[in-house]
Structure formats: C-alpha cells, structure tokens
Design an enzyme around this catalytic site. Sequence first.
Site, PDB file in Angstrom:
ATOM      1  N   LYS A 193       0.063  14.642   1.769  1.00 15.88           N
ATOM      2  CA  LYS A 193      -1.223  14.941   1.141  1.00 15.88           C
ATOM      3  C   LYS A 193      -1.408  16.444   0.916  1.00 15.88           C
ATOM      4  CE  LYS A 193      -3.616  10.809   2.965  1.00 15.88           C
ATOM      5  NZ  LYS A 193      -4.369  10.194   1.851  1.00 15.88           N
TER       6      LYS A 193
ATOM      7  N   HIS B  75       0.779  -1.236   0.000  1.00 14.34           N
ATOM      8  CA  HIS B  75       0.000   0.000   0.000  1.00 14.34           C
ATOM      9  C   HIS B  75       0.803   1.273   0.000  1.00 14.34           C
ATOM     10  CE1 HIS B  75      -4.220  -1.244   0.495  1.00 14.34           C
ATOM     11  NE2 HIS B  75      -3.672  -2.351   0.953  1.00 14.34           N
TER      12      HIS B  75
ATOM     13  N   LYS C 234      -9.542  13.834   4.008  1.00 13.67           N
ATOM     14  CA  LYS C 234      -8.660  12.667   4.053  1.00 13.67           C
ATOM     15  C   LYS C 234      -7.818  12.793   5.303  1.00 13.67           C
ATOM     16  CE  LYS C 234      -7.066  13.941  -0.047  1.00 13.67           C
ATOM     17  NZ  LYS C 234      -6.969  12.713  -0.826  1.00 13.67           N
ATOM     18  N   ARG C 235      -7.054  11.745   5.656  1.00 13.16           N
ATOM     19  CA  ARG C 235      -6.170  11.872   6.800  1.00 13.16           C
ATOM     20  C   ARG C 235      -5.224  13.054   6.612  1.00 13.16           C
ATOM     21  NH1 ARG C 235      -6.170   7.903  10.952  1.00 13.16           N
ATOM     22  NH2 ARG C 235      -4.346   9.011  11.711  1.00 13.16           N
TER      23      ARG C 235
ATOM     24  N   LYS D   3     -14.366   8.442  -5.165  1.00 12.99           N
ATOM     25  CA  LYS D   3     -15.705   8.703  -4.617  1.00 12.99           C
ATOM     26  C   LYS D   3     -16.250  10.034  -5.124  1.00 12.99           C
ATOM     27  CE  LYS D   3     -14.195   6.541  -0.304  1.00 12.99           C
ATOM     28  NZ  LYS D   3     -13.584   6.918   0.994  1.00 12.99           N
TER      29      LYS D   3
ATOM     30  N   THR E 144      -8.530   6.762  -2.801  1.00 12.75           N
ATOM     31  CA  THR E 144      -9.861   6.293  -3.174  1.00 12.75           C
ATOM     32  C   THR E 144     -10.886   7.416  -2.982  1.00 12.75           C
ATOM     33  OG1 THR E 144     -10.085   5.363  -0.940  1.00 12.75           O
ATOM     34  CG2 THR E 144      -9.520   3.830  -2.719  1.00 12.75           C
TER      35      THR E 144
END
Length: 809
Positions: free
Chosen positions: A551, A357, A545-546, A657, A653
């Site tokens: 990110k 991952h 998101k986290r 969505k 992901t």
Amino acid sequence: MEYTVETFQDHLAEKLKKDRGRTLQEANEKDLYYAVAAIAQERLNEKWVNTREKYKQNEERQVYYISMEFLIGRLMENNLMNCGLLDICNKTLISLGKDPEKVYSQEHDAGLGNGGLGRLAACFLDSIASLRYAGHGSGIRYRYGLFEQRIIHGNQVELPDYWLKEDYPWETRRPEESLTVHFGGEVHMHHRADNVLEFSYEDTDEVRAVPYDVPVSGYHNDVVNTLRLWSAELPEQESDILAESESKYYHHLDHMHSIEQISGFLYPDDSQYEGKELRIKQQYFLVSATIQNIIREFKEKNGRDLHKLHEKAVIQINDTHPSLAVPELMRILMDNEKFSWEDAWEVTTKTIAYTNHTTLSEALEKWPVEMIKNLLPRIYMIIYEINERFCRGIWFDHPELRDKIPEVAVIADDQIHMARLAIVGSFSVNGVAQLHTEILKKKEMKPFYDLFPSKFNNKTNGITHRRWLLQVNPALSQTITEAIGPQWIRQPAKLIGLMRYSNDRPFLDDIASVKHQNKLALAELIKSRTGITINEHSIFDVQIKRLHEYKRQLLNIFHVIYLYNELKDNPSLDLTPRTFIFAAKAAPSYHMAKEVIKLIHHVASVVNHDKEINDKLKVIFLENYNVSLAEKIIPAAELSEQISTASKEASGTGNMKMMMNGAMTVGTLDGANIEIKDLVGDDNIFIFGLNSEQVLDYYANGGYNAKDIYHTDERVRRIMDQLQVGAFGSQEIEFKDIFYHMLYHNDPYFVLKDFDPYIETHELVERSYRNQEYWQKMSVANIAYSGKFSSDRTIHEYASDIWKIKPVK
Ligand SMILES: *Cc1c(COP(=O)(O)O)cnc(C)c1O
C-alpha cells in the site's frame, strides 16, 4: 407510530426506569445509550418477525454470506436511521441537553474484521437488506476483536479488544438453536447391503456452536435480515459434569478453555496467511455450523429431500477462509443424507460461489495435509477424493493441460490449496474489480480459466452510501438533496445529476463550505487526541488503511520528507500548506510495517516541532484506525492517497468512500482506481506511476535496479541517507532496516521507481488546489460519479448474475 419529542421522551423515560432503574434526570450517557438501543431494538424485533414470516412463504433462494470477518462498526445510528428514528432521537436528546454524538459513541465498535474484506461484508449486508433481498451473514462471535492500537514512543503496541465487556444490545443469544461441530476422532467404513460404502465416526471432540443473532435492517423498508455469529462452547452434557478428582477438574477446565478459544479472538493478519491450527479450527467451526444451519432451515421449509438444496439456497464464501464449505457440504450430503458422490457433488457445486480477494502470494492459504488429516479426518478423505477426481478428469478430458496438473491440484506438495478447492467446488469465481479479475483470468488462475471459463466473472466492490455519505456527512447529503432532490438516497446512480451544477457558483460555494466545516470538526478531533493544532486552510492529504508494504505508506512519508528538505533549503518556498493524515494498524508480527509506523512518527515529531516550518507542514497519525475513526476522517478528506504498487490492490474501498465525500484521488492504475478514472476522466483524478503490466513485466523479466535510482536521483539519496544516519529520531533510532530492505531486496514495491512521478503529480495537485473554483468542480465530478460505487450496484449484480434472485415484495 410517529413520535413527537414529547412521546419519544416519555418512551425513553419508561425504558430508563424499567431497564436501568434510573430517571431521565439521573441518566448518564451510558444509560441513555442502552435506553435508545432498547427502543430501536423493539422496532427491529417486530420487523424481524415479519421478515422471517415473509421468507418462509417466499420461494426465492436464500443467500448465505459466509465470512470470517464482519467489520460492522457501530450500529446505533444506522439502526435509528433505517427505522426512521434518527431525527426524532437527535431532537429529543438535544432537548434534554445531551449531545447525541456522545450518547451514540458509548457503543464499542464491533471490530470483528481486519480491514477491507470485513468491511465489504458489512456493506453487503446493508445493501442486501436495503434492496429487500433474502440474504444473511454468517460469522464468528469473537470475544476479542481486532486489537486496539496504541502508539508509545512511535512504536505500535497492541491491546486486546474486549468489546463484550459491556452488554452488546444488538445481539440475541439463541441457545435452543445450538448445533454440534465435531473435530478429530476415527472414521470407520462399512459396506452397506447394496455394496455402497458408508462412513461413521467415533471418539470425536464435540464443540457446541451457539448462535447470536444481530439484526440487519434495511433502509426505511421493514426488512430485517440476520447476521448470525457463532460462539464456541462446551457441549451441554459436559458443562455440568461432576469431576470426582482434582486432576479431572483441572483437565475439565483446560478442555473448556481450549474449546472456547475457537471463538476467542480474531487473527490480526490482513492479506497474510497464518498457518496456525487454531485458525483452521475457527474456519471449520464456522463452516460446519453454518451449513448444518442452512440444511435445518431448508428442511423446515422444504421437507427432507435435499436434492433441490441449490434451488433454495446459495452460499457465497468471502475469500478462501470458508473453503471447507465444499467438503463439509459433501460430507453432510453423503454421510447423513446418504447421497451418492455424484449427486452430492452436483448439489454442492451448484450451491457454492467463491469471491477471490487477492493475488498476493503471502495471502494464499495452504494447509499441511498432516494437520487436516488429524484434525478433520473425514473432511480430509473427501478433499483427497475431490482432488483425485479432478486430476483424473484433466488427464483424460483435457490432455492439453496435463502438464498443468501440479499447478491446479488441490493437494500438492503435502499441502491443501484452499483457493483451488474453492474454484473446483463452486459454480462461480469472482474477482472484485475489473483489473483484478483480468489478472486472475490471464495470469494467477489461467489454467482454471482455461478449464472453466464460464465460472469466472467480475463484481467490482462497493460501499454503502447510506453509511458512508448519508450518515457520516449529513451536511453534504443535505446540500446534494437541495440540488437534485432525495432520489439519490434510494438510487445512488442519480448522483450524476450533480454534474448540472458543476458551473453553478452558489452550489460550488456550498460544497466548499461543507468541506471546510468538516475540516474544522476533524481539526478539533485531532487537537483533542494529539494536542496538535493544524492549519484549517491546509490541504488535508489522507492515507488511511491497513499498513502494508504494497500500500506504500512509505512513498507517502518520502514525499513528506522531500517537502521538508525543500523547505529547509529554501524557507521562503511558496508552498501550499499541507496536513498529512495517516491512520493504520500493522499486523503484530509484521516488522517492516511497524518500522514504517515508527518512521511516520519520527518524521512527524521533527516536522511538527520545527519552528521554521511553522504551519506549512504537519504530519498527523491517528491511533487505532477503525470504522468509527474512518467515519470522522473521510468527510474532511481533500486528497485520497491510493498509491499501491499497481496490480497488488485487488479493489480498495477506501478510495470509493473518499471519492463519494468529494476528495480527489492521487492514485496508481490499480484496483478500482482504474474504474474511478474511467468515470471521472483524467482531469478529475491524479494518476501516476508504473501500471500493472509494467510491474508484472519487471517481476517476470527483471530490468529494474533500485540502486540506480539511489545513485542518480539526489532527492532519493538524501532521504535514504537520512534514514541511515538517524536524521529522524535519536542515535539509537535509525531506520537501517528500511534502508537495507529497499536497496538489498531491490525495492520490491517500486517505491523509489515511482518516487519521481509521485512528486510531480503532487506538484500538479498543488497547482490545481490553488484554483479553488477548479478544485470544487473536480470535487463535484467525483461525488457525481461515485454512485456506481454504491454496494447497491454491486449487490444487484451478485443477485442477478450469481445468486439468481429477485427482491422479496
Ligand atoms: C474501508 C475500510 C478499510 C479498507 O480501506 P482500503 O483503503 O480499501 O484498504 C479498512 N479499514 C476500515 C476501518 C475501513 O473502513
């Protein structure tokens, strides 16, 4: 049996009376929730029995998906939908004057996961059942799920998530199927008469693994698979021990407490490795219970000889957390089943498949040899032997790779490298998006790829369109079905049929009006949770998101500050209003991530209260991001921020969505964004910034200097200086840590480097948004091409390429 509102109401009244001792008139939302759940569970149980019977007769391999995390969220609507009861239940509740939404939201989210990895596992179970594959999940029944996040004065505070405080109606405890997991102890070797070595253990600490089963229903298809969650308890004979002294009594309680801790809580680190002993205990507990269970099920159906285990079972491990599956299966085959090493190795490496991952170095699991030796002495011996044989094999069979041995050895520098163990011990290694798999093959795992090229394969992630479109966005689903019929529900690739409507004015108007309705609903939720009124005509620009440096929520908030500065300089600037919506949990020990949350809040409080800004800019941070919150935000999103430093996000992901709900992606060429772009085309996505090759080249060869940008780009310098002097927040709250981190660690995630192209891309976004017809067309293209990102596609690929199974008829 088909229900009418009357018969459903009768059944509800009966359940209320029997289970809750209440009448329909007396029942509150909690009572109704449990009564509806009981009706659904009754249906599921029937199908559960039938499904198990089918699988007993069937010859297909059974899939066991082992994961430390299953972020399943709420199950009520999903289960009602799958049993065909959702519509009638909604109607009945409404006829009783109840709000179905309020009843269903009595369910506490099962937050048994951190983020993407755990949510993927949940989407996969949904697709496996809906596509009629014989596959089951295996995880831990943590008493405390991922912490609940509160924000106090801009700071994240973590509260324990005691999700089992009230009965969880979907689980069934099955104590009669408990198993025993052994820790510690001493290993003894004996020579058998035929001179074969045998191993036995003494004085181990025993832990009882008690399964709790949660049904996993397929969509309208009578399949109910199982998610088996293991709980750690005191062995039965110990639990009713009579302590003959006070000190023994306290010792006994301590012992019980330490055992129960194994399934006590979920570690809250996402993409970060935590080298705590309790964590490896959790991992071994899960793996040992699962594999013993697999073997028991195999024997019940196929008899005692395990040489054909791999023909009847396949184990997919979700990341390296369950890598001890390799030595554990070896141990059971050799020590219990008396297999030779060679036979055990053949069966093991034909049974286990591994999904990688991440390539983030801070996420790579490495356990100190000493720790494993003490905690799992026999497992350590087996890992040692796996490593010896593997390294010897390279030395003799691949002399060209001899100098790579330190890079591939399972044990190196007194540490056990879990990814290496997983690769060596499995028959398949897959990445989760094309780019990610290429980086594994060409860079991160190159020596392994050179050794075992045929093991490596890609399986681009997906999401279940049944939850993330059909369930969360009924209005859009209906609009789609009215245009192209309902086939897309079973065959999401059929969404492509929407492209025929991309010039159809009434259809585009419908798409626009659905989005507007969803925006109003979200605005209401924001109002009720934050007290802030947002402009319903503003662009809803969403990053959920986290919180992680890679990110780059920081880049997003820099854009906000930039726009704020622009408006302060020129209050009459013609800017399309924007609402920036954030939601993110930071790992409790992740200082930088928490600083960013604080910065977002302080920028929000300045921007949101500035009369001059009025409703041109609003910054919203919604607390406690989880599946249920995602379900409310995503249908209303117009812009999907997927702005990770290229090469760092394995897939993502959340991007899928939002695309599926008609949002446009602003993104880097990273993870699955690339595959989104390849489908929708450059005109229907906003791509910016460094690509992965450029990023990796900078890391390898240098050539980037963050200070140069600070000195040459006035916009950047102004923002950075504002952090330093406390422009956002009081004197005490300055964001010096962020400032110094960026400049003195040379901006490792290239926030400053990508700032200019990011701003420019957002200007293009704004111009595009002003042409609403053009925008709606883009939106339709995104929905139309999103079918590929259904996890049904992903699961079909796992089934045909890795698991080699067919749907059960
Ligand atoms: C989908 C999802 C994620 C993953 O989001 P990414 O943007 O891919 O990181 C994390 N948490 C929750 C609750 C989700 O639903």
